[in-house]
Design a protein around this motif. Structure first.
Motif, short mmCIF file in Angstrom:
data_model
loop_
_atom_site.label_atom_id
_atom_site.label_comp_id
_atom_site.label_asym_id
_atom_site.label_seq_id
_atom_site.Cartn_x
_atom_site.Cartn_y
_atom_site.Cartn_z
N ALA A 49 0.82 -1.22 0.00
CA ALA A 49 0.00 0.00 0.00
C ALA A 49 0.85 1.27 0.00
O ALA A 49 0.33 2.36 -0.22
N GLY A 50 2.15 1.13 0.26
CA GLY A 50 3.03 2.30 0.30
C GLY A 50 3.09 2.94 1.67
O GLY A 50 3.63 4.04 1.83
N LEU A 51 2.52 2.27 2.68
CA LEU A 51 2.48 2.85 4.03
C LEU A 51 3.75 2.54 4.83
O LEU A 51 4.06 3.22 5.79
N THR A 52 4.44 1.46 4.46
CA THR A 52 5.72 1.10 5.09
C THR A 52 6.74 0.96 3.97
O THR A 52 6.46 0.35 2.95
N LYS A 53 7.92 1.57 4.19
CA LYS A 53 8.93 1.54 3.13
C LYS A 53 9.80 0.29 3.26
O LYS A 53 10.36 0.04 4.33
N PRO A 54 9.90 -0.50 2.18
CA PRO A 54 10.79 -1.67 2.23
C PRO A 54 12.26 -1.21 2.32
O PRO A 54 12.57 -0.08 1.95
N ASP A 55 13.12 -2.09 2.79
CA ASP A 55 14.55 -1.76 2.81
C ASP A 55 15.17 -1.94 1.43
O ASP A 55 16.11 -1.26 1.06
N ASP A 56 14.62 -2.91 0.69
CA ASP A 56 15.20 -3.20 -0.63
C ASP A 56 14.14 -3.87 -1.52
O ASP A 56 13.12 -4.33 -1.02
N GLY A 57 14.43 -3.94 -2.82
CA GLY A 57 13.57 -4.68 -3.73
C GLY A 57 12.78 -3.81 -4.68
O GLY A 57 13.10 -2.62 -4.85
N HIS A 58 11.74 -4.41 -5.28
CA HIS A 58 10.87 -3.63 -6.15
C HIS A 58 9.46 -4.21 -6.22
O HIS A 58 9.25 -5.40 -5.95
N ILE A 59 8.53 -3.34 -6.55
CA ILE A 59 7.13 -3.76 -6.77
C ILE A 59 6.73 -3.22 -8.14
O ILE A 59 6.83 -2.00 -8.38
#
Ligand SMILES: Nc1ncnc2c1ncn2[C@@H]1O[C@H](COP(=O)(O)OP(=O)(O)OP(=O)(O)O)[C@@H](O)[C@H]1O
Length: 295
Positions: A49-59
């Motif tokens: 949802a974009g509410l928590t930022k991942p440390d790495d990767g892609h969507i």
């Protein structure tokens, strides 16, 4: 197609853990996630949802990149077209049903769309009421409408029906499936409810110790009680038989009947007299070490 490759360091009760999720989801499908408490299911939904930022990767969603660590892309939640429904309805108590739904509208003049949604979810008669005067199921329908009003392409359901009684839950599951098809959504649901997963999901994914450990069709993955760890069976108690060493509980859940032996010694049914035929109860699985609680 939704391509998800994410990692996030999460602080769990058992210490820090790397959550590493790699999965591809077919557009238009319903995917169910399950796994033990605290494993990171909600965190995964929040990253989508974009509410928590991942440390790495892609969507990447249908060719659009929502997140790419290397390219420095992080599309805001408002621009993703994601709708999220939680167990708690989180409605505004001082607004009417209609106002709660309109709140999610970018263009407040688009009243016809709200009328259509109210109609589709059978809420037209309740449009002028305040949430506090509605049942749990009706409030959750309002929450679903408020999420759909912004025409999301991805619907995220985080144990959205788990606090509802059996009849209401079954109705909401049916309605959500209907809306999922009507609006050609892709839906990801977190659920511990085995019948809910069987009924709603095309694909089921189990997350444990920070990664996906199983993925498949519910019919294949949930075919044997041995695989029921971290799942629950919710249903109406239709019969209690007292037998030697315990009792046999018969539960009707969605379309099937289950008979579960409760060892009187191991039973965590704190006060059996509190549970009676007709109650909605929850059994944690597997059967051999099940516990029972009234919903
Ligand atoms: N932004 C964050 N950064 C680091 N850790 C986080 C963050 N958000 C949540 N966590 C931690 O990640 C762990 C997993 O939480 P999450 O709510 O995703 O689990 P869950 O699988 O949904 O659990 P449950 O089934 O109980 O709802 C928790 O211990 C939580 O404290």
């Amino acid at each position: 197609m939704i391509d998800i490759q994410l990692s996030k360091y999460i602080h769990t009760s058992e210490g820090n853990q790397m959550l590493t999720i790699e999965m591809q989801i077919e557009t238009g499908s319903v995917v169910a996630l399950y796994g033990s408490s605290g494993v990171g299911k909600t965190t995964l939904l929040r990253m989508l949802a974009g509410l928590t930022k991942p440390d790495d990767g892609h969507i990447e969603v249908n060719g659009q990149i929502w997140f790419d660590k290397k390219k420095g892309i992080h599309v805001s939640p408002q621009k993703r077209g994601v709708g999220m429904v939680f167990q708690e309805y989180a409605l505004f108590p001082n607004m009417t049903v209609r106002q709660n739904i309109e709140y999610g509208l970018a263009d407040h003049r688009d009243k016809r769309w709200v009328d259509e949604l109210l109609e589709l979810t059978d809420l037209t008669q309740l449009a002028a009421r305040k949430p506090g005067t509605l049942s749990g199921g009706q409030q959750q329908r309002v929450a679903l409408c408020r999420t759909l009003v912004c025409k999301p392409s991805l619907l995220l359901l985080d144990e959205a029906f788990s606090s509802l009684d059996q009849a209401t839950r079954t109705r909401l599951q049916d309605e959500t499936l209907r809306l999922h098809r009507h609006f050609s959504l892709t839906t990801i649901l977190v659920s511990h409810d085995i019948e809910e997963i069987r009924k709603m999901a095309d694909v089921v994914i189990k997350i444990e110790q920070g990664k996906i450990i199983k993925k498949g069709r519910p019919a294949d993955l949930l075919s044997s009680p041995k695989q029921y760890h971290h799942l629950e069976l919710k249903g109406i108690l239709t019969k209690i038989e007292i037998v030697e060493g315990g009792s046999i509980l018969t539960i009707y859940a969605s379309d099937s009947t289950h008979r579960i032996f409760q060892d009187s010694g191991a039973s965590t049914l704190q006060n059996p007299t509190q549970c009676k035929v007709g109650d909605t109860i929850v059994i944690t699985l597997p059967y051999e070490s099940s516990s029972v609680r009234k919903l």
